[in-house]
Design a protein around this motif. Structure first.
Motif, PDB file in Angstrom:
ATOM      1  N   ALA A  45      -6.287  -3.846  -6.850  1.00 28.36           N
ATOM      2  CA  ALA A  45      -6.583  -3.960  -5.418  1.00 28.36           C
ATOM      3  C   ALA A  45      -6.161  -5.326  -4.879  1.00 28.36           C
ATOM      4  CB  ALA A  45      -8.067  -3.730  -5.171  1.00 28.36           C
ATOM      5  N   LYS A  46      -6.425  -6.384  -5.650  1.00 25.53           N
ATOM      6  CA  LYS A  46      -6.052  -7.743  -5.211  1.00 25.53           C
ATOM      7  C   LYS A  46      -4.535  -7.854  -5.107  1.00 25.53           C
ATOM      8  CE  LYS A  46      -6.870 -12.611  -6.412  1.00 25.53           C
ATOM      9  NZ  LYS A  46      -5.551 -13.119  -6.762  1.00 25.53           N
ATOM     10  N   THR A  47      -3.838  -7.344  -6.129  1.00 23.06           N
ATOM     11  CA  THR A  47      -2.375  -7.416  -6.147  1.00 23.06           C
ATOM     12  C   THR A  47      -1.785  -6.645  -4.981  1.00 23.06           C
ATOM     13  OG1 THR A  47      -2.511  -7.420  -8.556  1.00 23.06           O
ATOM     14  CG2 THR A  47      -0.344  -7.037  -7.608  1.00 23.06           C
ATOM     15  N   ARG A  48      -2.383  -5.501  -4.677  1.00 18.11           N
ATOM     16  CA  ARG A  48      -1.860  -4.626  -3.632  1.00 18.11           C
ATOM     17  C   ARG A  48      -2.518  -4.864  -2.274  1.00 18.11           C
ATOM     18  NH1 ARG A  48       3.026  -2.803  -4.559  1.00 18.11           N
ATOM     19  NH2 ARG A  48       3.270  -1.484  -6.362  1.00 18.11           N
ATOM     20  N   HIS A  49      -3.321  -5.915  -2.164  1.00 18.82           N
ATOM     21  CA  HIS A  49      -4.001  -6.243  -0.903  1.00 18.82           C
ATOM     22  C   HIS A  49      -4.751  -5.027  -0.362  1.00 18.82           C
ATOM     23  CE1 HIS A  49      -2.152 -10.271  -0.355  1.00 18.82           C
ATOM     24  NE2 HIS A  49      -1.264  -9.727  -1.164  1.00 18.82           N
ATOM     25  N   SER A  50      -5.496  -4.391  -1.258  1.00 21.02           N
ATOM     26  CA  SER A  50      -6.220  -3.177  -0.881  1.00 21.02           C
ATOM     27  C   SER A  50      -7.683  -3.322  -1.298  1.00 21.02           C
ATOM     28  CB  SER A  50      -5.555  -1.987  -1.578  1.00 21.02           C
ATOM     29  OG  SER A  50      -6.224  -0.808  -1.267  1.00 21.02           O
ATOM     30  N   THR A  51      -8.399  -2.206  -1.327  1.00 21.26           N
ATOM     31  CA  THR A  51      -9.816  -2.202  -1.676  1.00 21.26           C
ATOM     32  C   THR A  51     -10.024  -1.425  -2.968  1.00 21.26           C
ATOM     33  OG1 THR A  51     -10.243  -2.102   0.698  1.00 21.26           O
ATOM     34  CG2 THR A  51     -12.105  -1.663  -0.758  1.00 21.26           C
ATOM     35  N   PRO A  52     -10.799  -1.951  -3.938  1.00 23.08           N
ATOM     36  CA  PRO A  52     -11.036  -1.207  -5.182  1.00 23.08           C
ATOM     37  C   PRO A  52     -11.615   0.177  -4.897  1.00 23.08           C
ATOM     38  CG  PRO A  52     -11.880  -3.449  -5.366  1.00 23.08           C
ATOM     39  CD  PRO A  52     -11.470  -3.264  -3.947  1.00 23.08           C
ATOM     40  N   GLY A  53     -11.144   1.166  -5.638  1.00 22.50           N
ATOM     41  CA  GLY A  53     -11.673   2.525  -5.491  1.00 22.50           C
ATOM     42  C   GLY A  53     -10.992   3.373  -4.440  1.00 22.50           C
ATOM     43  N   VAL A  54     -10.122   2.745  -3.613  1.00 20.31           N
ATOM     44  CA  VAL A  54      -9.429   3.510  -2.572  1.00 20.31           C
ATOM     45  C   VAL A  54      -8.031   3.870  -3.068  1.00 20.31           C
ATOM     46  CG1 VAL A  54      -8.498   3.443  -0.223  1.00 20.31           C
ATOM     47  CG2 VAL A  54     -10.715   2.410  -0.714  1.00 20.31           C
ATOM     48  N   GLY A  55      -7.688   5.157  -3.034  1.00 25.63           N
ATOM     49  CA  GLY A  55      -6.372   5.614  -3.516  1.00 25.63           C
ATOM     50  C   GLY A  55      -5.237   5.021  -2.715  1.00 25.63           C
ATOM     51  N   LEU A  56      -4.130   4.755  -3.396  1.00 25.19           N
ATOM     52  CA  LEU A  56      -2.945   4.213  -2.721  1.00 25.19           C
ATOM     53  C   LEU A  56      -1.889   5.317  -2.666  1.00 25.19           C
ATOM     54  CD1 LEU A  56      -2.853   0.758  -4.538  1.00 25.19           C
ATOM     55  CD2 LEU A  56      -3.670   1.220  -2.244  1.00 25.19           C
ATOM     56  N   ILE A  57      -1.668   5.856  -1.484  1.00 28.91           N
ATOM     57  CA  ILE A  57      -0.764   6.993  -1.332  1.00 28.91           C
ATOM     58  C   ILE A  57       0.377   6.618  -0.392  1.00 28.91           C
ATOM     59  CG2 ILE A  57      -0.554   9.406  -0.643  1.00 28.91           C
ATOM     60  CD1 ILE A  57      -3.578   9.666  -1.046  1.00 28.91           C
ATOM     61  N   SER A  58       1.607   6.883  -0.846  1.00 31.82           N
ATOM     62  CA  SER A  58       2.754   6.715   0.051  1.00 31.82           C
ATOM     63  C   SER A  58       2.953   8.039   0.773  1.00 31.82           C
ATOM     64  CB  SER A  58       4.009   6.404  -0.763  1.00 31.82           C
ATOM     65  OG  SER A  58       3.754   5.382  -1.684  1.00 31.82           O
TER      66      SER A  58
END
Length: 378
Positions: A45-58
């Motif tokens: 999440a830190k690397t991807r500037h996102s939130t832990p537990g939230v799926g990353l979908i393109s």
């Protein structure tokens, strides 16, 4: 590179040798990649500037690119922020990929990857995996022929991937027109993967595709294993090259007449099938049939060059500067190259607020302030 998604920051961009815009994926064309939420731990999440537990979908129509013009602008943005990097575009082996590749070449990509339907770990859903895309040989042949036909081939490094395993695969790829080859599954197996197809569940028993610290301890792979595998591939390539009577790899690129096809064409299963277009060789001088020249990127005398020259005190010694210049709508991606210079020197932290102040008068072109956002405060 998914336009601006998932941790694509200026610092990330300036540290690359090649930036790939993924327009589609080989094993499942027309669908986005997905990292399930339960695999997104604090580090990811830190690397991807996102939130832990939230799926990353393109998203499926990939990454906000709906036309060749959009793609050309994104290539221009990336080339501005990191002029040293090559810009690659990933396409999928499907009917018509040659036409798309011609557009991508005109949009000034440096590198094109054509991805076949084989390969991949198989962790995608079955509906995405079966009957999607076509073999890399078909997509590669169409792309190479179309680029040569339109005089675009020499400025593009053409790569193929999709389940390549042996030196023979590499030679066949070269004869059909590829300069470069993407290997992933085979080296992954050399590093210990056993194709359990559990990548998406976070339960990989050999510690390859998992964030679980207990399972990660089971990873036994070493770089030497992968290097050794490639030595074998390279050795086989040399043997086949020698058997064909060639000493340089570049000499065989696009020589489709060297492929043995009689046995296949005369086979009873081939009745009614016409392979002539797959093996067709476009008439063109040799230097126009493989990668021999650099793509011309119009970034030599852009507005940002003036801004960087004027901002030298700030870049070199953090001395605050104020720059006042005019801007016209032909000045695209204004601020991108300056941001790259800041990120190269001061990483993601950037400079203090108001160190570089730019006052622009006029009308800006596309991607105004493309990458100064985040923390640079340019």
């Amino acid at each position: 590179m998914a336009s601006g998604r998932f941790g694509v920051t200026t610092e990330y961009l300036v540290n690359a040798d090649m930036l790939q815009i993924k327009v589609a994926q080989g094993a499942k064309p027309g669908e986005g990649g997905q990292l399930p939420g339960h695999k997104v731990d604090a580090t990811v999440a830190k690397t991807r500037h996102s939130t832990p537990g939230v799926g990353l979908i393109s998203p499926p129509p990939h990454h906000d690119i709906y036309s060749i013009e959009d793609l050309a602008q994104l290539i221009y943005d990336l080339k501005n922020v990191n002029p040293e990097a090559d810009i690659s575009v990933k396409l999928v082996s499907e009917v018509g990929v040659g036409t798309v590749a011609a557009g991508v070449a005109k949009a000034r990509a440096d590198h094109i990857t054509v991805s076949g339907y084989d390969g991949g770990t198989g962790a995608s859903p079955l509906t995405s995996l079966k009957h999607a895309g076509s073999p890399w040989e078909i997509g590669l042949a169409e792309t190479h022929q179309t680029l040569v036909l339109n005089g675009l081939r020499s400025r593009i490094a053409l790569q193929v991937d999709g389940g390549l395993k042996t030196g023979r695969d590499v030679i066949i790829g070269a004869l059909l027109g590829a300069d470069e080859f993407g290997f992933s599954t085979a080296p992954l197996i050399a590093a210990g993967c056993i194709m359990m197809r559990k990548c998406h569940l976070n339960t990989c028993p050999v510690g390859v595709a998992t964030q679980d610290p207990v399972l990660r301890k089971r990873f036994k792979g070493a770089p030497e294993h992968v290097v050794n595998y490639f030595f074998f591939v390279a050795e086989e390539v040399r043997e086949i090259l020698a058997s064909l009577g060639f000493t340089r790899f570049d000499d065989v690129i696009g020589l489709s007449e060297l492929l043995e096809k009689d046995a296949m064409i005369s086979h009873w299963k081939a009745n009614g099938l016409d392979f002539s277009r797959l093996f067709h060789k476009v008439d063109a001088p040799k230097e126009k049939t493989y990668w021999t020249e650099r793509q011309n990127h119009p970034i030599h005398d852009i507005l940002d060059r003036k801004l960087i020259a004027a901002a030298q005190p700030a870049l070199e010694s953090k001395t605050p500067v104020t720059i006042e210049v005019d801007i016209k709508n032909v000045d695209r991606s204004a601020g991108a190259m300056l941001s790259g210079e800041v990120a190269k020197r001061y990483r993601h932290k950037g400079l203090k607020d108001n160190t570089i102040t730019v006052k622009l008068t006029g009308t800006a072109g596309q991607s105004f302030g493309a990458f100064p956002g985040e923390r640079h405060h340019v």
